[in-house]
Design a protein around this motif. Structure first.
Motif, PDB file in Angstrom:
ATOM      1  N   ARG A  23      -5.979   7.912  -1.459  1.00  0.00           N
ATOM      2  CA  ARG A  23      -6.415   9.497  -0.146  1.00  0.00           C
ATOM      3  C   ARG A  23      -4.614   9.460   0.625  1.00  0.00           C
ATOM      4  O   ARG A  23      -4.904  10.607   1.001  1.00  0.00           O
ATOM      5  N   GLU A  24      -3.998   8.466   0.824  1.00  0.00           N
ATOM      6  CA  GLU A  24      -2.385   9.041   1.683  1.00  0.00           C
ATOM      7  C   GLU A  24      -2.345   9.977   0.478  1.00  0.00           C
ATOM      8  O   GLU A  24      -1.034  10.775   1.197  1.00  0.00           O
ATOM      9  N   ALA A  25      -2.119   9.439  -0.415  1.00  0.00           N
ATOM     10  CA  ALA A  25      -0.849  10.368  -1.658  1.00  0.00           C
ATOM     11  C   ALA A  25      -2.020  11.938  -1.714  1.00  0.00           C
ATOM     12  O   ALA A  25      -1.048  12.656  -1.169  1.00  0.00           O
ATOM     13  N   THR A  54      -7.306   3.982  -1.312  1.00  0.00           N
ATOM     14  CA  THR A  54      -7.056   4.398   0.694  1.00  0.00           C
ATOM     15  C   THR A  54      -5.080   4.313   0.487  1.00  0.00           C
ATOM     16  O   THR A  54      -4.790   5.790   0.729  1.00  0.00           O
ATOM     17  N   PRO A  55      -4.515   4.089  -1.084  1.00  0.00           N
ATOM     18  CA  PRO A  55      -3.536   4.383  -0.772  1.00  0.00           C
ATOM     19  C   PRO A  55      -3.092   6.439  -2.279  1.00  0.00           C
ATOM     20  O   PRO A  55      -2.810   7.143  -2.077  1.00  0.00           O
ATOM     21  N   ARG A 110       1.277  -0.955  -0.262  1.00  0.00           N
ATOM     22  CA  ARG A 110      -0.221   0.421  -0.423  1.00  0.00           C
ATOM     23  C   ARG A 110       0.570   1.223   0.002  1.00  0.00           C
ATOM     24  O   ARG A 110       0.930   1.862  -0.546  1.00  0.00           O
ATOM     25  N   SER A 148       0.638   4.004  -2.740  1.00  0.00           N
ATOM     26  CA  SER A 148       0.782   5.754  -2.276  1.00  0.00           C
ATOM     27  C   SER A 148       1.612   6.083  -3.029  1.00  0.00           C
ATOM     28  O   SER A 148       1.879   7.305  -2.915  1.00  0.00           O
ATOM     29  N   ASP A 149       3.127   6.018  -2.805  1.00  0.00           N
ATOM     30  CA  ASP A 149       3.646   6.469  -3.588  1.00  0.00           C
ATOM     31  C   ASP A 149       4.013   6.769  -4.166  1.00  0.00           C
ATOM     32  O   ASP A 149       4.265   7.920  -5.870  1.00  0.00           O
ATOM     33  N   TYR A 182       1.411   9.028  -5.440  1.00  0.00           N
ATOM     34  CA  TYR A 182       1.980  11.129  -4.896  1.00  0.00           C
ATOM     35  C   TYR A 182       3.123  11.177  -5.676  1.00  0.00           C
ATOM     36  O   TYR A 182       3.033  12.308  -6.695  1.00  0.00           O
TER      37      TYR A 182
END
Length: 240
Positions: free
Chosen positions: A62-64, A59-60, A19, A23-24, A27
């Protein structure tokens, strides 16, 4: 029994790592698109559409988006609507205020602590950079040279707090620089300004390095603000 526990633990460890990587990736892609202008100020980043486009789950994504929000590059207009942040003359002036404080201090420290030979070599590269600005990759090569120069200054300063603050500034600076990218006259002047800073660092003259940095940043800010207020101005190749 122990084998089952070990497998379960391995799965639990793998999922967050995967995840994080997703996300990385999300981003990095969104950051590049915002900095390049592909995602313009005000562009809506809808979770479902962006997750599908980038090939990640929500989910990832949203993290980004959370990281981009922490960087100040996106903002929440409502609980469900995220947009690319705008950048205006006031934002740019504020950015350059902190940039001056950080970069002038960094120049003084780099003159004291840095590798004189390394900066002399960079000064030599700046001395010839202006001649290749009109080549196919000339401007990209010049910005790559600036990135190497910035990295050399950061390494010489050897202060994690200053480096972290400068990374934040440079994240926004990429967007701002793009506004003056096609102003050839300004780029030629920038080459000479960077050469003077590098020469001062090579000579371990902190006062001159800081002053040359101050002049460079003042000129850069003036050029960028002019380009915003007078977008019809073109460079010698006719680009706006």
């Amino acid at each position: 029994m122990s084998t089952t526990v070990e497998r379960t633990t391995a799965v639990e460890k793998t999922v967050p790592v995967e995840r994080a990587r997703a996300s990385d990736r999300a981003y990095a892609t969104l950051l590049e698109e915002i900095q390049s202008g592909a995602l313009a100020p005000g562009a809506v980043l809808a979770e479902v559409e962006q997750a599908a486009r980038l090939g990640v789950s929500r989910t990832p994504l949203r993290e980004a988006l959370h990281q981009l929000s922490a960087d100040g590059l996106v903002e929440q207009q409502s609980p469900r609507v995220t947009v690319v942040s705008g950048i205006d003359a006031g934002d740019i002036r504020s950015l350059f205020e902190i940039r001056r404080a950080l970069e002038e201090s960094a120049a003084r420290l780099a003159a004291e602590r840095g590798d004189a030979e390394l900066f002399a070599g960079l000064a030599s590269e700046f001395a010839v950079a202006g001649a290749s600005l009109d080549a196919a990759t000339g401007r990209d090569d010049y910005y790559a040279l600036i990135a190497r120069f910035d990295a050399a200054v950061d390494a010489a300063v050897d202060n994690d707090y200053i480096a972290a603050a400068l990374r934040t500034v440079r994240t926004h600076l990429v967007r701002v620089r793009r506004m003056a990218r096609d102003n050839r006259e300004r780029l030629v002047a920038s080459v000479a300004e960077h050469r003077l800073i590098a020469e001062a660092l090579a000579e371990r003259d902190g006062d001159l390095a800081a002053h040359a940095t101050h002049v460079h940043l003042r000129n850069a800010l003036t050029s960028i603000l002019d380009s915003i207020q007078n977008p019809e101005i073109t460079d010698s190749r006719g680009q706006s």
